[in-house]
Design an enzyme around this catalytic site. Structure first.
Site, short mmCIF file in Angstrom:
data_model
loop_
_atom_site.label_atom_id
_atom_site.label_comp_id
_atom_site.label_asym_id
_atom_site.label_seq_id
_atom_site.Cartn_x
_atom_site.Cartn_y
_atom_site.Cartn_z
N GLU A 83 -5.70 -0.95 -8.38
CA GLU A 83 -4.76 -0.01 -8.98
C GLU A 83 -3.63 -0.81 -9.61
O GLU A 83 -3.01 -1.65 -8.96
CB GLU A 83 -4.18 0.94 -7.91
CG GLU A 83 -5.19 1.91 -7.34
CD GLU A 83 -4.64 2.75 -6.19
OE1 GLU A 83 -4.99 3.92 -6.10
OE2 GLU A 83 -3.86 2.22 -5.36
N HIS A 127 -2.67 -3.18 -6.56
CA HIS A 127 -3.14 -2.78 -5.24
C HIS A 127 -4.65 -2.97 -5.13
O HIS A 127 -5.43 -2.24 -5.76
CB HIS A 127 -2.74 -1.32 -4.97
CG HIS A 127 -3.03 -0.87 -3.58
ND1 HIS A 127 -3.45 0.39 -3.26
CD2 HIS A 127 -2.98 -1.55 -2.41
CE1 HIS A 127 -3.63 0.48 -1.97
NE2 HIS A 127 -3.36 -0.69 -1.43
N ASN A 149 -4.55 5.76 -1.70
CA ASN A 149 -3.97 6.03 -0.38
C ASN A 149 -3.35 7.42 -0.28
O ASN A 149 -3.28 7.99 0.81
CB ASN A 149 -2.96 4.95 0.00
CG ASN A 149 -3.65 3.70 0.51
OD1 ASN A 149 -4.84 3.71 0.81
ND2 ASN A 149 -2.92 2.61 0.60
N SER A 189 0.82 -1.21 0.00
CA SER A 189 0.00 0.00 0.00
C SER A 189 0.85 1.25 0.00
O SER A 189 0.34 2.34 -0.22
CB SER A 189 -0.96 0.01 1.19
OG SER A 189 -0.40 -0.56 2.32
N1 3HC Z 1 -16.83 -11.74 1.62
C1 3HC Z 1 -18.13 -11.95 1.40
N2 3HC Z 1 -19.10 -11.20 1.96
C2 3HC Z 1 -18.71 -10.20 2.79
C3 3HC Z 1 -17.36 -9.93 3.07
C4 3HC Z 1 -16.39 -10.75 2.45
N3 3HC Z 1 -15.09 -10.58 2.66
N4 3HC Z 1 -17.29 -8.89 3.93
C5 3HC Z 1 -18.54 -8.50 4.19
N5 3HC Z 1 -19.41 -9.30 3.51
C6 3HC Z 1 -20.87 -9.24 3.51
C7 3HC Z 1 -21.39 -9.06 4.94
O1 3HC Z 1 -21.44 -10.30 5.60
C8 3HC Z 1 -22.75 -8.45 4.70
O2 3HC Z 1 -23.69 -9.48 4.46
P1 3HC Z 1 -25.20 -9.33 5.03
O3 3HC Z 1 -25.79 -8.21 4.25
O4 3HC Z 1 -25.82 -10.66 4.74
O5 3HC Z 1 -25.07 -9.05 6.50
C9 3HC Z 1 -22.56 -7.65 3.42
O6 3HC Z 1 -21.32 -8.09 2.82
C10 3HC Z 1 -22.48 -6.18 3.68
O7 3HC Z 1 -21.52 -5.94 4.72
P2 3HC Z 1 -21.88 -5.15 6.05
O8 3HC Z 1 -23.21 -5.52 6.57
O9 3HC Z 1 -20.71 -5.30 6.97
O10 3HC Z 1 -22.01 -3.64 5.73
P3 3HC Z 1 -21.86 -2.65 4.51
O11 3HC Z 1 -23.09 -2.70 3.68
O12 3HC Z 1 -21.47 -1.38 5.17
O13 3HC Z 1 -20.66 -3.08 3.58
C11 3HC Z 1 -18.35 -2.47 3.26
C12 3HC Z 1 -19.37 -3.25 4.08
C13 3HC Z 1 -18.38 -2.98 1.79
C14 3HC Z 1 -17.01 -2.77 3.87
C15 3HC Z 1 -18.71 -0.95 3.24
O14 3HC Z 1 -18.91 -0.50 4.54
C16 3HC Z 1 -17.60 -0.13 2.61
O15 3HC Z 1 -17.52 -0.01 1.40
N6 3HC Z 1 -16.72 0.48 3.47
C17 3HC Z 1 -15.55 1.22 3.00
C18 3HC Z 1 -14.42 0.25 2.79
C19 3HC Z 1 -13.22 0.92 2.19
O16 3HC Z 1 -13.18 2.11 1.96
N7 3HC Z 1 -12.19 0.10 1.91
C20 3HC Z 1 -10.95 0.59 1.42
C21 3HC Z 1 -10.01 0.72 2.57
S1 3HC Z 1 -8.46 1.37 2.08
C22 3HC Z 1 -7.57 0.05 1.60
O17 3HC Z 1 -8.00 -1.07 1.62
C23 3HC Z 1 -6.20 0.34 1.10
C24 3HC Z 1 -5.14 -0.21 2.02
O18 3HC Z 1 -3.92 -0.16 1.30
C25 3HC Z 1 -5.00 0.57 3.31
#
Ligand code: 3HC
Length: 291
Positions: free
Chosen positions: A154, A142, A192, A121
């Site tokens: 990315e 990424h 990032n 990252s």
């Molecule tokens: N595989 C399969 N299903 C999954 C899963 C996975 N890994 N993770 C979550 N789910 C499912 C959940 O179980 C849930 O199912 P349900 O509806 O039956 O309960 C469904 O997906 C939705 O999840 P949540 O209920 O937890 O809630 P959300 O609707 O809020 O979705 C999220 C979760 C997609 C993580 C959303 O909150 C989101 O987009 N958050 C922002 C994440 C983000 O910005 N990520 C980037 C981070 S930066 C990065 O990664 C870079 C690094 O280099 C630092």
């Protein structure tokens, strides 16, 4: 050359997801870990995620062949088994020295036409590319957390990356169900570089007492339509990971104000409050859910 056989090194938070989406895209995948316990934990995460995706598909009246996807993934403790892979994606611990040693080894053991990729990252792709001895066949790939759900990858090119390798990496990203964007090898690439200073700025705002942590999160969720506010997202990514990225940049670019480390972040990490994974960060968590 089409990418059919993929090696993933590291089966942790990112590696298990990359292995899974590559298998969902039809590739044969070998995922390597250092020890059996880490490997078992990563494969268990894949099983849980596949079960969830099957359940979701069933609710929508769609088919999702989880068994076929799982059948394309094999775990190993021997990195040497990746030598005939078309693409090898590194997703190990964020430690540049360890990555450099790994790529130097892979440069000797992998087949000549293999493409190498790092999911780092924050480290320069060019340094790992140089260590591998094949900088023309090296890209950053990424992915975002959770890999199974986030739609972006990315594709990071250095000034030595072959154009055909960039095209193949983009095609691989699409096969994994992601939208690829291409960018240069600059700190934090695109996401990032924007996201981490934004998270740090939110912490500085809270430190000054301009607004409370929950209010800042509500503001960004409702004001900008972001799925999580900056504090919830930092908890999700890990406070230690965020601090680590900022520390690396602050060392390399000491004059860049956007990379200054917020006190709040350093203090929380010192207290062991690392976010979702420790149950406590800016918020309290139970498993994957905020309390
Ligand atoms: N595989 C399969 N299903 C999954 C899963 C996975 N890994 N993770 C979550 N789910 C499912 C959940 O179980 C849930 O199912 P349900 O509806 O039956 O309960 C469904 O997906 C939705 O999840 P949540 O209920 O937890 O809630 P959300 O609707 O809020 O979705 C999220 C979760 C997609 C993580 C959303 O909150 C989101 O987009 N958050 C922002 C994440 C983000 O910005 N990520 C980037 C981070 S930066 C990065 O990664 C870079 C690094 O280099 C630092």
């Amino acid at each position: 050359m089409a990418i059919r056989k993929v090696g993933v090194i590291g089966c942790g938070l990112m590696g298990h997801g990359i292995a899974q989406v590559a298998a969902q895209g039809g590739c044969e995948v070998i995922v390597a870990e250092e020890n059996q316990a880490f490997l078992d934990k990563g494969l268990e995460r894949i099983d849980k995620s596949l079960a969830k995706l099957s359940e979701k598909a069933k609710e929508k009246g769609q088919t999702f062949d989880a068994a076929a996807v799982r059948g394309r993934i094999r775990g190993t403790l021997a990195k040497g088994e990746l030598s005939d892979c078309d693409l090898i994606v590194e997703a190990i611990v964020e430690n540049l020295d360890v990555k450099l040693v790994l790529f130097a080894e892979l440069g000797k053991s992998a087949k000549r036409e293999a493409i190498f990729a790092s999911n780092t990252s924050s480290f320069p792709i060019a340094e790992m590319a140089a260590a591998s001895g094949r900088p023309d066949r090296f890209v950053g790939l990424h992915f975002f957390n959770p890999v199974q759900l986030m739609k972006l990858v990315e594709v990071v090119r250095t000034d030595k990356t072959n154009e055909d390798v960039v095209a193949q990496a983009r095609a691989f990203g699409e096969a994994c169900g992601k939208t690829p964007i291409t960018c240069k090898d600059t700190p934090g690439f695109v996401v990032n570089r924007l996201l981490v200073p934004y998270m740090a700025e939110a912490m500085k705002l809270a430190e000054r007492g301009d607004a409370s942590i929950p209010d800042i999160d509500v503001a960004m969720k409702l004001g900008c339509g972001y799925p999580m506010g900056p504090f919830e997202l930092t908890d999700y990514v890990g406070l230690d990971t965020t601090l680590f990225i900022l520390q690396g940049w602050a060392r390399r670019y000491p004059d860049e104000a956007a990379f200054r480390i917020p006190k709040l972040l350093a203090e929380k990490v010192k207290e062991g409050k690392l976010g979702r994974k420790t149950g406590q960060g800016f918020y309290t968590w139970q498993g994957d859910k905020r309390v």
